[in-house]
Each structure stands twice: as structure tokens, then as C-alpha cells.
Design a protein around this motif. Structure first.
Motif, PDB file in Angstrom:
ATOM      1  N   UNK A 189     -20.639  -7.369   0.197  1.00  0.00           N
ATOM      2  CA  UNK A 189     -19.253  -6.929   0.078  1.00  0.00           C
ATOM      3  C   UNK A 189     -18.334  -7.921   0.793  1.00  0.00           C
ATOM      4  N   UNK A 190     -17.229  -8.262   0.135  1.00  0.00           N
ATOM      5  CA  UNK A 190     -16.235  -9.154   0.725  1.00  0.00           C
ATOM      6  C   UNK A 190     -14.969  -8.379   1.046  1.00  0.00           C
ATOM      7  N   UNK A 191     -14.560  -8.438   2.297  1.00  0.00           N
ATOM      8  CA  UNK A 191     -13.323  -7.775   2.704  1.00  0.00           C
ATOM      9  C   UNK A 191     -12.161  -8.751   2.579  1.00  0.00           C
ATOM     10  N   UNK A 192     -10.999  -8.255   2.187  1.00  0.00           N
ATOM     11  CA  UNK A 192      -9.816  -9.092   2.078  1.00  0.00           C
ATOM     12  C   UNK A 192      -8.595  -8.243   2.431  1.00  0.00           C
ATOM     13  N   UNK A 193      -7.489  -8.877   2.828  1.00  0.00           N
ATOM     14  CA  UNK A 193      -6.344  -8.127   3.350  1.00  0.00           C
ATOM     15  C   UNK A 193      -5.826  -7.019   2.440  1.00  0.00           C
ATOM     16  N   UNK A 194      -5.715  -7.280   1.133  1.00  0.00           N
ATOM     17  CA  UNK A 194      -5.144  -6.253   0.244  1.00  0.00           C
ATOM     18  C   UNK A 194      -6.011  -5.001   0.210  1.00  0.00           C
ATOM     19  N   UNK A 195      -7.331  -5.192   0.266  1.00  0.00           N
ATOM     20  CA  UNK A 195      -8.240  -4.046   0.273  1.00  0.00           C
ATOM     21  C   UNK A 195      -7.959  -3.164   1.494  1.00  0.00           C
ATOM     22  N   UNK A 196      -7.801  -3.790   2.655  1.00  0.00           N
ATOM     23  CA  UNK A 196      -7.523  -3.033   3.876  1.00  0.00           C
ATOM     24  C   UNK A 196      -6.166  -2.350   3.785  1.00  0.00           C
ATOM     25  N   UNK A 197      -5.154  -3.097   3.330  1.00  0.00           N
ATOM     26  CA  UNK A 197      -3.800  -2.532   3.259  1.00  0.00           C
ATOM     27  C   UNK A 197      -3.736  -1.370   2.275  1.00  0.00           C
ATOM     28  N   UNK A 198      -4.494  -1.444   1.184  1.00  0.00           N
ATOM     29  CA  UNK A 198      -4.524  -0.340   0.219  1.00  0.00           C
ATOM     30  C   UNK A 198      -5.075   0.930   0.869  1.00  0.00           C
ATOM     31  N   UNK A 199      -6.071   0.754   1.730  1.00  0.00           N
ATOM     32  CA  UNK A 199      -6.627   1.915   2.430  1.00  0.00           C
ATOM     33  C   UNK A 199      -5.608   2.462   3.438  1.00  0.00           C
ATOM     34  N   UNK A 200      -4.937   1.581   4.150  1.00  0.00           N
ATOM     35  CA  UNK A 200      -3.948   2.014   5.136  1.00  0.00           C
ATOM     36  C   UNK A 200      -2.787   2.757   4.480  1.00  0.00           C
ATOM     37  N   UNK A 201      -2.562   2.452   3.216  1.00  0.00           N
ATOM     38  CA  UNK A 201      -1.493   3.137   2.480  1.00  0.00           C
ATOM     39  C   UNK A 201      -1.875   4.565   2.116  1.00  0.00           C
ATOM     40  N   UNK A 202      -3.126   4.969   2.412  1.00  0.00           N
ATOM     41  CA  UNK A 202      -3.550   6.355   2.149  1.00  0.00           C
ATOM     42  C   UNK A 202      -3.500   7.217   3.416  1.00  0.00           C
ATOM     43  N   UNK A 203      -3.231   6.577   4.564  1.00  0.00           N
ATOM     44  CA  UNK A 203      -3.218   7.301   5.839  1.00  0.00           C
ATOM     45  C   UNK A 203      -1.784   7.712   6.174  1.00  0.00           C
ATOM     46  N   UNK A 204      -1.563   8.999   6.286  1.00  0.00           N
ATOM     47  CA  UNK A 204      -0.210   9.512   6.556  1.00  0.00           C
ATOM     48  C   UNK A 204       0.008   9.633   8.063  1.00  0.00           C
ATOM     49  N   UNK A 205       1.150   9.132   8.521  1.00  0.00           N
ATOM     50  CA  UNK A 205       1.542   9.263   9.918  1.00  0.00           C
ATOM     51  C   UNK A 205       2.401  10.520  10.050  1.00  0.00           C
ATOM     52  N   UNK A 206       1.955  11.499  10.822  1.00  0.00           N
ATOM     53  CA  UNK A 206       2.663  12.787  10.903  1.00  0.00           C
ATOM     54  C   UNK A 206       4.121  12.664  11.370  1.00  0.00           C
ATOM     55  N   UNK A 207       4.406  11.637  12.146  1.00  0.00           N
ATOM     56  CA  UNK A 207       5.757  11.498  12.676  1.00  0.00           C
ATOM     57  C   UNK A 207       6.809  11.226  11.619  1.00  0.00           C
ATOM     58  N   UNK A 208       6.409  10.591  10.510  1.00  0.00           N
ATOM     59  CA  UNK A 208       7.373  10.275   9.445  1.00  0.00           C
ATOM     60  C   UNK A 208       7.038  10.976   8.130  1.00  0.00           C
ATOM     61  N   UNK A 209       5.828  11.551   8.074  1.00  0.00           N
ATOM     62  CA  UNK A 209       5.331  12.177   6.838  1.00  0.00           C
ATOM     63  C   UNK A 209       5.140  11.135   5.717  1.00  0.00           C
ATOM     64  N   UNK A 210       5.100   9.872   6.100  1.00  0.00           N
ATOM     65  CA  UNK A 210       4.849   8.784   5.145  1.00  0.00           C
ATOM     66  C   UNK A 210       3.584   8.048   5.583  1.00  0.00           C
ATOM     67  N   UNK A 211       3.041   7.207   4.677  1.00  0.00           N
ATOM     68  CA  UNK A 211       1.825   6.494   5.059  1.00  0.00           C
ATOM     69  C   UNK A 211       2.160   5.338   6.010  1.00  0.00           C
ATOM     70  N   UNK A 212       1.129   4.762   6.610  1.00  0.00           N
ATOM     71  CA  UNK A 212       1.318   3.740   7.634  1.00  0.00           C
ATOM     72  C   UNK A 212       2.039   2.504   7.116  1.00  0.00           C
ATOM     73  N   UNK A 213       1.777   2.151   5.858  1.00  0.00           N
ATOM     74  CA  UNK A 213       2.417   0.965   5.282  1.00  0.00           C
ATOM     75  C   UNK A 213       3.894   1.239   5.029  1.00  0.00           C
TER      76      UNK A 213
ATOM     77  N   UNK B 113       5.700   3.346   6.497  1.00  0.00           N
ATOM     78  CA  UNK B 113       6.349   3.524   7.803  1.00  0.00           C
ATOM     79  C   UNK B 113       6.468   2.211   8.578  1.00  0.00           C
ATOM     80  N   UNK B 114       5.969   1.117   7.977  1.00  0.00           N
ATOM     81  CA  UNK B 114       6.016  -0.218   8.586  1.00  0.00           C
ATOM     82  C   UNK B 114       5.393  -0.208   9.985  1.00  0.00           C
ATOM     83  N   UNK B 115       4.228   0.415  10.069  1.00  0.00           N
ATOM     84  CA  UNK B 115       3.548   0.545  11.356  1.00  0.00           C
ATOM     85  C   UNK B 115       2.386  -0.438  11.526  1.00  0.00           C
TER      86      UNK B 115
END
Length: 365
Positions: free
Chosen positions: A1-25, A27-29
Motif C-alpha cells: 500500500x502506498x500512502x499519499x497526501x490526498x488519501x490522508x486528507x480525504x479521510x480527515x474530511x470525514x472527521x467532524x470537529x464538534x466545535x464547528x460541526x464541520x469536518x477538520x478540513x 474547519x481549516x484545522x
């Protein structure tokens, strides 16, 4: 398996930050320091404050999302950061630095790093406050040239931020990626990782007050040059070349890069390196091994100053290998050559600042 930045960022876009009710991406976090090394991933998440109640839950949710959506074999290192620790806005970087000089060459092997090292030392000998950044991420040479290969820069907390403290030698503040990687191992980084590392050496270091900040750039034109032009408002460029036509053809490309309409970095002048060879036993003789005055002719053609002609001298190479740049010996003819170069750079920089507007960072996607 090869990891690359877009793969990681796509996953981070699925994680919701409760403080903004938006995902981490959204929310620019996600900080601009994502690193991938095989199956190892590291990055920072920026929280509003260190008392944020959602820090622990967000870190756990992020790590779990990467393991679930990519693989449990991924080693995840997430560092929480806080708004107060963030680097300044791009246009407010290095507020105490007066002049940023890029030392460039169209091709490798023309002695660009040697010129950059000796220029920095000569400027310091003239009494200026000088910083030198080795931006050649894949072939760093400054630690050896300054005899500091074993140094390991550390970080100090300054104004709420952890800043790297540059190594100081011969009156020059110095940083290089060579301090942070094994000298015996090739640096196998994708362009984005190299650019992020370079930004950290610029923005997350305590450079302090400098009259001249010298950038030893990689040969040619590359992503690294684009990162520098997007990150810093470069005062001017010094182009290094040898006199032969092959090198001069590449020097023209380097000049063209800085003169591009979207870049507009002034060319302060050219340095003709390895201009001639004079045997010790025949001090009045000059042998033009790589051709005669090719850089002088190019400077006239491009209507830029010829800042110096540096001869081929065995002592220059020996001094670089020993970590004692030749410019330290200002009594020698070579030392005087570098001192004259430094004085010429000071003169053309002052003229540039008096006659031309401040350089703007470029905004290219």
C-alpha cells in the motif's frame, strides 16, 4: 500500500470537529506539516485554545478514522497545536529580515553552494547580520562546508511558539535539512513533503534580526524554487555560472525564471566561478579551462552587473571540505575575491532597494 497526501486528507474530511460541526478540513484545522514516510504519517491539528474540551476526542476520532478507512498498519502521530502557536501570515514572515538574496544556478556543479557559503561569511566579516538557509532539500551541503555536520538544532518556546534555533558559525546563522536527515541516506520525499520541510525551516525558526538572508537554492528550476517564491518576498537573485557555453545556456534559464512576469525578482548580478586557473608555480599565468569571460558576455547581454570572477583555486575546495570557508582568510587573494563579491552585493542591493519597489510573493497554484 502506498500512502499519499490526498488519501490522508480525504479521510480527515470525514472527521467532524464538534466545535464547528464541520469536518477538520472544512474547519481549516489541519496544519501545513503533513509528513508521510512509508506507513508512518504525522501531522498537526490546530485547536482554538489549549483548554478546548474536544481535543482528546478529536485526536482519538482522527486516528481511528485513518485506521478504519486506510489500514490498522498505519502508524499515526498527531500533534495538537493552538492558535496562539501558529506561524504568522505569509506576508508577515521574517519581519526583522531586511534583504533576502537567492543564490541560484541553472545547473549543478558550478560551485553555487561554495559561492553562497563564502558570500555569507564575507558579509558577516563586513559586519552585517547574516543568515544562510540551505534550501537544497535533496543535496544539502552547508553543514559540511561550515564544519557543523554533528550539530542538531533544538527548539525553544518563544512568544508561545516552538521555534528552531539556527546553528551559528563564523558569524552566520545557519539551517539546513542536512541537520535533520542521515547524511548517508538519500532523502526520498515527494515534492509536497520537501516543500513543507522547507517552509518549517523558514517560518518556524528564530532567525531574528538579519541584514542579509542568503538562500542557497537547488540547481535548475523546481518545486523548491516555487515554494520559496510563494513563501518569501525575495529582494534579488545572484546567478552563479562557469564560463562555458553549456553552463551559460542553463544560466539563461535561471535568469528567465526570476524575470518571468509572474515572478519579477530582480537579478542583482552574475558571478563567474572557475573563471581561470593560475598554477602556484606560475603566478602570472591564467589558463581559461572553461572558456574566457563567458559570464561577462552574458552579463552584458542580459544587462546585469558582473559581480565577481572567482578563479579555480585548490584551496577553495579544501576549505569547503574542511568546514572553513575560504572567505575567512581575508588576507589571501581568494578571500579578497569573496570580500569584493560581498561588497558588490551590498552595493547592488542598496541600488535595487532605492530604485525598485519591494518584491511581492507570487501567488501560483
Amino acid at each position: 500500500m502506498t500512502l499519499y497526501p490526498k488519501l490522508i486528507m480525504d479521510v480527515l474530511a470525514t472527521v467532524v470537529y464538534p466545535g464547528t460541526k464541520k469536518n477538520l478540513v472544512e474547519s481549516e484545522m489541519i496544519a501545513d506539516n503533513l509528513r508521510i514516510d512509508g506507513m508512518n504519517v504525522s501531522f498537526s491539528i490546530i485547536f482554538p485554545r489549549d483548554t478546548d474540551p474536544f481535543i482528546k476526542s478529536t485526536l482519538k476520532a482522527t486516528e481511528a478514522a485513518i485506521h478504519y478507512r486506510i489500514s490498522k498498519d498505519v502508524n499515526v502521530e498527531i500533534t495538537p497545536e493552538y492558535k496562539s502557536q501558529q506561524r504568522p501570515e505569509p506576508d508577515k514572515l521574517l519581519p526583522q529580515v531586511k534583504n533576502i538574496i537567492a543564490v541560484s544556478s541553472g545547473k549543478g556543479g558550478v560551485g553555487k553552494s561554495t559561492v553562497a557559503a563564502n558570500l555569507a561569511v564575507a558579509l558577516a566579516r563586513l559586519g552585517y547580520k547574516v543568515g544562510l538557509l540551505d534550501t537544497d532539500i535533496f543535496g544539502p551541503s552547508m553543514p559540511k562546508m561550515f564544519g557543523v555536520e554533528d550539530e542538531r538544532p533544538y527548539a525553544e518556546q518563544i512568544d508561545g511558539r516552538d521555534l528552531i534555533i539556527p546553528v551559528e558559525k563564523y558569524g552566520v546563522k545557519l539551517l539546513s535539512i542536512g541537520f535533520f536527515v542521515s547524511p548517508d541516506t538519500a532523502t526520498l520525499w515527494r515534492g509536497g513533503m520537501a516543500s513543507n520541510a522547507l517552509k518549517q525551516l523558514i517560518a518556524d525558526a528564530d532567525w531574528g534580526e538579519l541584514d542579509y538572508f542568503i538562500l542557497d537554492t537547488p540547481p535548475g528550476t523546481s518545486d523548491i524554487h516555487l515554494t520559496l517564491l510563494q513563501t518569501l518576498a525575495i529582494t534579488g537573485a545572484v546567478i552563479v555560472s562557469t564560463p562555458q557555453q553549456v553552463a551559460l545556456a542553463d544560466a539563461r534559464k535561471g535568469i528567465d525564471m526570476y524575470r518571468n512576469d509572474k515572478v519579477n525578482v530582480p537579478i542583482l548580478g552574475l558571478v563567474e566561478n572557475m573563471a581561470w586557473f593560475t598554477p602556484e608555480e606560475l603566478p602570472d599565468n591564467r589558463y581559461y579551462i572553461f572558456g574566457k569571460e563567458g559570464c561577462k558576455q552574458l552579463a552584458e547581454e542580459m544587462q546585469v552587473p558582473l559581480l565577481a570572477q572567482i578563479p579555480i583555486v585548490q584551496g577553495i575546495r579544501e576549505a569547503g571540505d574542511e568546514g572553513t570557508p575560504a572567505a575567512l582568510n581575508i588576507e589571501s587573494a581568494v578571500g579578497q575575491s569573496y570580500l569584493s563579491l560581498a561588497q558588490a552585493v551590498v552595493t547592488v542591493t542598496r541600488r535595487r532597494n532605492a530604485e525598485q519597489p519591494k518584491t511581492e510573493r507570487i501567488h501560483v497554484k
